[in-house]
Design an enzyme around this catalytic site. Structure first.
Site, PDB file in Angstrom:
ATOM      1  N   HIS A   1      53.243  50.659   9.603  1.00 34.97           N
ATOM      2  CA  HIS A   1      53.989  49.983   8.547  1.00 34.97           C
ATOM      3  C   HIS A   1      53.698  50.552   7.165  1.00 34.97           C
ATOM      4  O   HIS A   1      53.921  49.882   6.160  1.00 34.97           O
ATOM      5  CB  HIS A   1      53.672  48.487   8.537  1.00 34.97           C
ATOM      6  CG  HIS A   1      54.333  47.713   9.627  1.00 34.97           C
ATOM      7  ND1 HIS A   1      53.958  47.821  10.944  1.00 34.97           N
ATOM      8  CD2 HIS A   1      55.345  46.818   9.614  1.00 34.97           C
ATOM      9  CE1 HIS A   1      54.701  47.023  11.673  1.00 34.97           C
ATOM     10  NE2 HIS A   1      55.554  46.401  10.904  1.00 34.97           N
TER      11      HIS A   1
ATOM     12  N   GLU B   1      68.177  47.973  13.471  1.00 39.44           N
ATOM     13  CA  GLU B   1      68.344  48.851  12.325  1.00 39.44           C
ATOM     14  C   GLU B   1      69.396  49.923  12.555  1.00 39.44           C
ATOM     15  O   GLU B   1      70.203  50.230  11.678  1.00 39.44           O
ATOM     16  CB  GLU B   1      67.007  49.514  11.961  1.00 39.44           C
ATOM     17  CG  GLU B   1      65.949  48.563  11.415  1.00 39.44           C
ATOM     18  CD  GLU B   1      65.204  47.780  12.488  1.00 39.44           C
ATOM     19  OE1 GLU B   1      65.460  48.013  13.700  1.00 39.44           O
ATOM     20  OE2 GLU B   1      64.375  46.935  12.137  1.00 39.44           O
TER      21      GLU B   1
HETATM   22  C1  LIG Z   1      61.806  47.973  14.216  1.00 37.29           C
HETATM   23  C2  LIG Z   1      61.242  46.823  13.485  1.00 37.29           C
HETATM   24  N1  LIG Z   1      62.024  46.092  12.686  1.00 37.29           N
HETATM   25  C3  LIG Z   1      61.538  45.033  12.011  1.00 37.29           C
HETATM   26  C4  LIG Z   1      60.213  44.687  12.141  1.00 37.29           C
HETATM   27  C5  LIG Z   1      59.636  43.510  11.350  1.00 37.29           C
HETATM   28  N2  LIG Z   1      59.287  42.399  12.254  1.00 37.29           N
HETATM   29  C6  LIG Z   1      58.028  42.194  12.678  1.00 37.29           C
HETATM   30  S1  LIG Z   1      57.901  40.882  13.730  1.00 37.29           S
HETATM   31  C7  LIG Z   1      59.562  40.569  13.609  1.00 37.29           C
HETATM   32  C8  LIG Z   1      60.192  39.424  14.351  1.00 37.29           C
HETATM   33  C9  LIG Z   1      60.103  39.681  15.789  1.00 37.29           C
HETATM   34  O1  LIG Z   1      60.658  38.620  16.506  1.00 37.29           O
HETATM   35  P1  LIG Z   1      60.294  38.463  18.024  1.00 37.29           P
HETATM   36  O2  LIG Z   1      60.430  39.771  18.710  1.00 37.29           O
HETATM   37  O3  LIG Z   1      61.097  37.338  18.563  1.00 37.29           O
HETATM   38  O4  LIG Z   1      58.732  38.109  18.043  1.00 37.29           O
HETATM   39  P2  LIG Z   1      58.000  36.811  17.524  1.00 37.29           P
HETATM   40  O5  LIG Z   1      57.393  37.208  16.212  1.00 37.29           O
HETATM   41  O6  LIG Z   1      59.003  35.724  17.430  1.00 37.29           O
HETATM   42  O7  LIG Z   1      56.953  36.533  18.545  1.00 37.29           O
HETATM   43  C10 LIG Z   1      60.174  41.480  12.763  1.00 37.29           C
HETATM   44  C11 LIG Z   1      61.601  41.482  12.435  1.00 37.29           C
HETATM   45  C12 LIG Z   1      59.419  45.490  12.984  1.00 37.29           C
HETATM   46  N3  LIG Z   1      58.106  45.242  13.142  1.00 37.29           N
HETATM   47  N4  LIG Z   1      59.950  46.527  13.652  1.00 37.29           N
END
Ligand SMILES: Cc1ncc(C[n+]2csc(CCOP(=O)(O)OP(=O)(O)O)c2C)c(N)n1
Ligand SMILES: Cc1ncc(C[n+]2csc(CCOP(=O)(O)OP(=O)(O)O)c2C)c(N)n1
Ligand SMILES: [Mg+2]
Ligand SMILES: [Mg+2]
Lengths: 324, 348, 324, 348
Positions: C128, C59
């Site tokens: 959130h 972000e």
């Molecule tokens: C700072 C922030 N930006 C966006 C999100 C929304 N978000 C939640 S899970 C996720 C994907 C995360 O990907 P990864 O770290 O690879 O974990 P996975 O879900 O694949 O296990 C996102 C973008 C968040 N929780 N926090």
């Protein structure tokens, strides 16, 4: 009793906090501000060097480290420097530390102190003059200390460290040289959430925080010369806020000026004014005036900077207006 | 990249934990889809990643710290969490580990060294480094293990924490679960994720002088052996370490609302992937950590199919009981929302 | 005139903004929220795919990229997602974008729109569910739009894009399904800084923003049944704020409830209340009541979450209290 | 690491710009120390880094973008900024590039493609990537060059921008001026900075698949040639690039308030470092980019000492005139603080 500067009193308070509890650690060493006096800050570094860590320029990372360390029982005081640098660490300060206790229904505490210097320091210009305390006041779960005198800074830093909650500790570059009496024969403890009536008066209540405390006292002197007897109430901590003390004063005076060096909109003065308008309305005999920064970024040149800085003169004018 | 020493561990108990995670997550999906009001938002399950959580946690001691993410259910169970309080937390009951305050995003379990669970991408790694920093300052030999997704490397917070943990030699183990790589792509040396520019995630850690390892996230033995070695070395002051655990995503884990394709896992699929829903067959054959472990245990003669099915039956029953426990547990009262905002007094 | 959801009206507004000016680009594609309807958002993606960039989870980085792009004349709309994610980008949103115009005395503009969904969405839990608009209102140099109806979201997104200032654009997951009339035969333009009286009344002024607008209208219906005739004033934008419209209403009713789904202290309601206590004091016949989140992190379970959510019922109670 | 092509450039004009920066910065230090009220806070000067700024800017075209930091005075002059408006900005006069609004931290010069100057460590790189992104979206061949200190690598913002610029192949040139390395340490392969864990800064860029270069920051020819090549390649879509320019810090640049050790630079020191203050001698002999260029030009017979001293005298005079211009310029009126908070209307 000894006369000392705000800066020295803060150094003493931090040393006392370190001496009192070995789980207290410092992250960052820039507590003394831009012109930190080595005579004041040197001894601290010498005596407690093994509990001071100088981090890289990584506010988000090292505030997160402080939060994590606090979760395990350390009591870190983090020197973030200029208040605006805390923006880099906002996700940890506003969205991790204050959720730990609430989120576990009291199982986990996060006793971290985030220390920063806020406000218009003189040529800090657009990005180095920001006072973020109102933003943190809008964040539930954070305590906020805004000491405006040497005795208060010494007492409150210890209270902040002892508290089991994450605490924002705000000082101000222009408070550092302020001289006041500090009683070293006692611990000088000050509880969080207890306002101090810095000057008694009956005509108008001036609620002032941080750098505005000395300015309010100066204004009160001027007003006295005009026959207006001002009471200066210093909440000392915004969270917890000693609403009662403020309302008690307003009940006597019926007139209020709230003075704070944050931006006017959604600022510290707004919250205090709104609280009075909600809970102390019956006492009010005049509009509540706010003295604050007029919603403008901080310009560099002294002429402009002075123009937008809330000063004793602005408090005087506001008090005159509500007493008219 | 270095190699880890060998360690003896109890594969049968690992199998049980993995199956327990699987069965609990199935219950979670069922609760989310059967009731409108239990899990009202999106949520994340750990199906397909069980070997990483369980293999890694086997290496931890009781005083070590563990940090997790939005995908925390499985990590907490891998660390020894009980399914009842985990499900209860996920549906917000007062018997949950946080008495229903945190929900699916924030299962926290203080007694397991899980002190804060951030659902913010990049939130956990700095805090985990802080726990490691604390161990160092207090002179203990505790280790801090943090699980996180590949997405975390896209956030600056990770890089800041990586730098400091390297500079200060913190006893931190960064376990990155990369579930973004389709296996074909991985073989062809493509980008490891769709939105990260490094060819190998480990390169980023190596550049910062952090010892980095890659491990097959479908193989609990590999994970367990590697971690046992690294945890020991971290205790000796040789940390930090970075591990990329490569995971082939469970086909039900797409989008923000997981789907139990073909229903709950059947052990028949494990023995014969061809009997499963076609969308699952490849995954069951090549990547499902539970199925792979089961088949290898049988092949090696360590356990019989029947013994394994008994382990699964027990896990399934535990998960069912946990579900009932959670569903029959009390909800927080509305007014309790105002409790525990600030801590009183001093804990010292 | 056609009935449509808030979500659809926003999609239409964004498409109109893209069509009107080819320097408009989208960074991020998550405008539709958690359950964004493909029928609504699909056409946008198809028609303007070459102007949509999906960034990594970074972000701070991509908001910085949007700021830099805006300095060169692009007009990016950035979808940050949940309001709390904007904390990651705080240094760029609060300490770069709003300084560009002021810092160059008008030479450089930074026409970026930061779009985020704020507030209690239902099980967003601790991290959130954050509504950051008050923090941004405490930041000089940012415009803030908080549309509370389909027609307003369509009109204001275009005004935000056309504006040469950085703009915070706040919507709310729970507004997305709200249905209202939108006139597609006209552009539906709405200037920034013009409040809308959503319901006329003479007994009490309810100032409500964003998700509190439909709740205030619901409350007004209930109050009508009790013989209290409430006026609902929706400022629609916080910066610029249509103070005059608010004061005009207060001058007629003498009683005010300010309703906002941000945290109470230093929140949006505080600022509006403080402004009225300062500039409209003479009209006031009762304390100014704030309806807001009671300074508590957002709990997960529905029972607790509902308890701390400001609703129509809270507005009714507050209005009753000030009309007593 | 790749090598750059050769480019013809005008060394004499480079020498002039470098000397101009040196002489202007000397004036700045003098103004800060002689007057209480001109530069009231701390400030940063570019002495000792002139070769990087000038060498890099020589490679830019008129429509390119340049981003800088708290240490911006020299960059703006290197880009073609006039000393008068630069000093006037630094002391807050209405004839400054931002009419005195920004001061020393924020010299911005729109007509030079310098659109916003962040004094936040890590503030500039994402914005510079944004300008590059904009060039790409608008289909121009503009390049965005960003100067920043080694400290920026400690901030997460850098890594986020590095990733995106790599993923999207942006026409971005990241010029890192590493002034943290004492030369001895560098030779012994020590950490490049005191608070960054990588052995080589360039490793971090390489790990993200960004082509990285190291250049001697005391040598304007090397910088200029490298940059000419990279700017050309970035225009062709081969970006981004990362460069570490290694700088041996000017001894006056310690702490937050620079000191003009031994007074303003004397050309005699250039020809004979042994005649200078002892704290300066090594730096003048080995690292001062101005002295090194002067001596090499004489050695090569390209210019005589006298010609060089004339260039210097001209620069000195320009700097003095700039100082006078600034000092005699009007200050902003107090009320003007309320101007230009929001832009009116539309610029389209
Ligand atoms: C700072 C922030 N930006 C966006 C999100 C929304 N978000 C939640 S899970 C996720 C994907 C995360 O990907 P990864 O770290 O690879 O974990 P996975 O879900 O694949 O296990 C996102 C973008 C968040 N929780 N926090
Ligand atoms: C986010 C942030 N943190 C801290 C500072 C204070 N600060 C100003 S300059 C500086 C050092 C920067 O080092 P480097 O990037 O190497 O630049 P140099 O001054 O060496 O040229 C610091 C820490 C800041 N401006 N911004
Ligand atoms: Mg992932
Ligand atoms: Mg440096």
């Amino acid at each position: 009793m000894r006369e000392m500067t705000y800066s020295e009193a803060m150094a003493i308070g931090i040393q006392e906090a370190l001496a009192e509890d070995e789980s207290v650690v410092l992250i960052g060493a820039g507590f003394g501000g831009l012109r930190g006096d080595p005579a004041v800050w040197g001894p601290l570094r010498e005596r407690f060097g093994d509990r001071i860590t100088s981090p890289p320029i990584a506010e988000l990372g090292y505030c997160g480290i402080a939060v994590g360390a606090a979760l395990t029982g350390l009591r870190p005081i983090v020197a973030i420097g200029t208040g605006a640098f805390s923006f880099e660490a906002f996700p940890q300060i506003a969205n991790e530390a204050p959720q730990a206790y609430y989120g576990t229904r009291g199982q986990v505490t996060c006793p971290v102190v985030f220390h920063m210097r806020a406000g218009i320091r003189g040529a800090g210009a657009l990005q180095h003059s920001i006072a973020p305390q109102a933003m943190y006041w809008n964040t539930p779960g954070l305590e906020i200390c805004v000491p405006g005198s040497p005795a208060d800074v010494r007492g409150l830093i210890k209270a902040a460290v002892r508290s089991n909650n994450p605490t924002i500790f705000i000082d101000h570059e222009r408070l550092h040289p302020l001289v006041g009496e500090v009683d070293e024969s006692t611990g000088g403890d000050i509880p969080l959430g207890v306002a101090d009536v810095k000057r008694e008066g009956s005509d108008v209540t001036i609620v002032a925080t941080s750098i505005m405390v000395p300015r309010a006292l100066e204004a009160a002197e001027t007003l006295a010369g005009q026959g207006i007897d001002a009471e200066v109430v210093d909440p000392r901590t915004l969270v917890p806020l000693d609403t009662e003390a403020i309302l008690r004063s307003v009940a006597r005076t019926g007139r209020v000026v709230v003075a704070d060096e944050t931006q006017k909109s959604c600022g510290v003065a707004s919250e205090i004014a709104a609280t009075i308008a909600e809970e102390g309305f019956e006492s009010l005999r005049a509009p509540i005036k706010r003295v604050a920064i007029p919603n403008v970024p901080i310009p560099y040149h002294q002429a402009e900077e002075d123009y937008i800085t809330p000063t004793a003169r602005h408090i005087v004018e506001a008090a005159e207006a509500v007493c008219r | 990249m270095a190699t880890a020493g060998t360690v003896v561990h109890n594969l049968k108990s690992a199998l049980h934990r993995m199956m327990l995670i699987r069965r609990v997550e199935e219950q979670v999906i069922d609760l989310a889809t059967s009731f409108d009001d239990l899990i009202r938002g999106h949520y994340h399950v750990y199906i397909g990643q069980e070997a990483t959580g369980v293999g890694a946690c086997m290496a931890l001691g009781p005083d070590d710290y563990m940090f997790t993410t939005h995908r925390n259910h499985g990590h907490v169970i891998a660390r020894g969490g009980e399914p009842g309080p985990v499900i209860a937390e996920i549906i917000g009951r007062t018997t949950g580990y946080n008495k229903g305050r945190g929900g699916t995003f924030h299962v926290i379990a203080k007694h397991l060294g899980v002190l804060q669970t951030s659902a913010i991408v990049g939130g956990g790694v700095p805090m985990a480094a802080g726990a490691a920093f604390s161990a160092r300052m207090r002179g203990t030999d505790q280790v801090s293990l943090v699980f996180f997704g590949d997405g975390v490397l896209e956030e600056g917070a990770f890089h800041e924490a990586l730098n400091m943990s390297s500079l200060w030699n913190l006893p931190l183990i960064m376990m990155c679960e990369n579930n973004s790589v389709p296996q074909e792509g991985r073989r062809q040396g493509e980008y490891p994720t769709s939105s990260f520019a490094a060819t190998q995630l480990a390169d980023v850690a190596s550049a910062m002088n952090v010892e980095a390892h890659v491990v097959d996230g479908s193989d609990v033995r590999q994970v367990g052996e590697l971690l046992a070695g690294l945890v020991g070395r971290a205790r000796e002051g040789e940390g930090p370490f970075f591990i990329e655990s490569r995971i082939n995503r469970w086909p039900g884990n797409r989008g923000q609302f997981p789907q139990l394709i073909g229903g709950p896992h059947r052990m028949a699929w494990t023995w014969n992937p061809g009997t499963a829903d076609t969308r699952l067959q490849d995954w069951l054959a090549d990547s499902d950590p539970v199925s792979l472990l089961c088949r290898s245990l049988v092949e090696e003669g360590a356990m019989t199919r029947k013994e394994i099915e008994e382990v699964d039956a027990a896990a399934r029953q535990e998960a069912e009981e946990a579900r009932e426990f959670a569903l029959s547990s009390p909800m927080p009262s509305p007014e309790s929302a105002m409790d525990y905002i600030f801590a009183e007094g001093e804990t010292r």
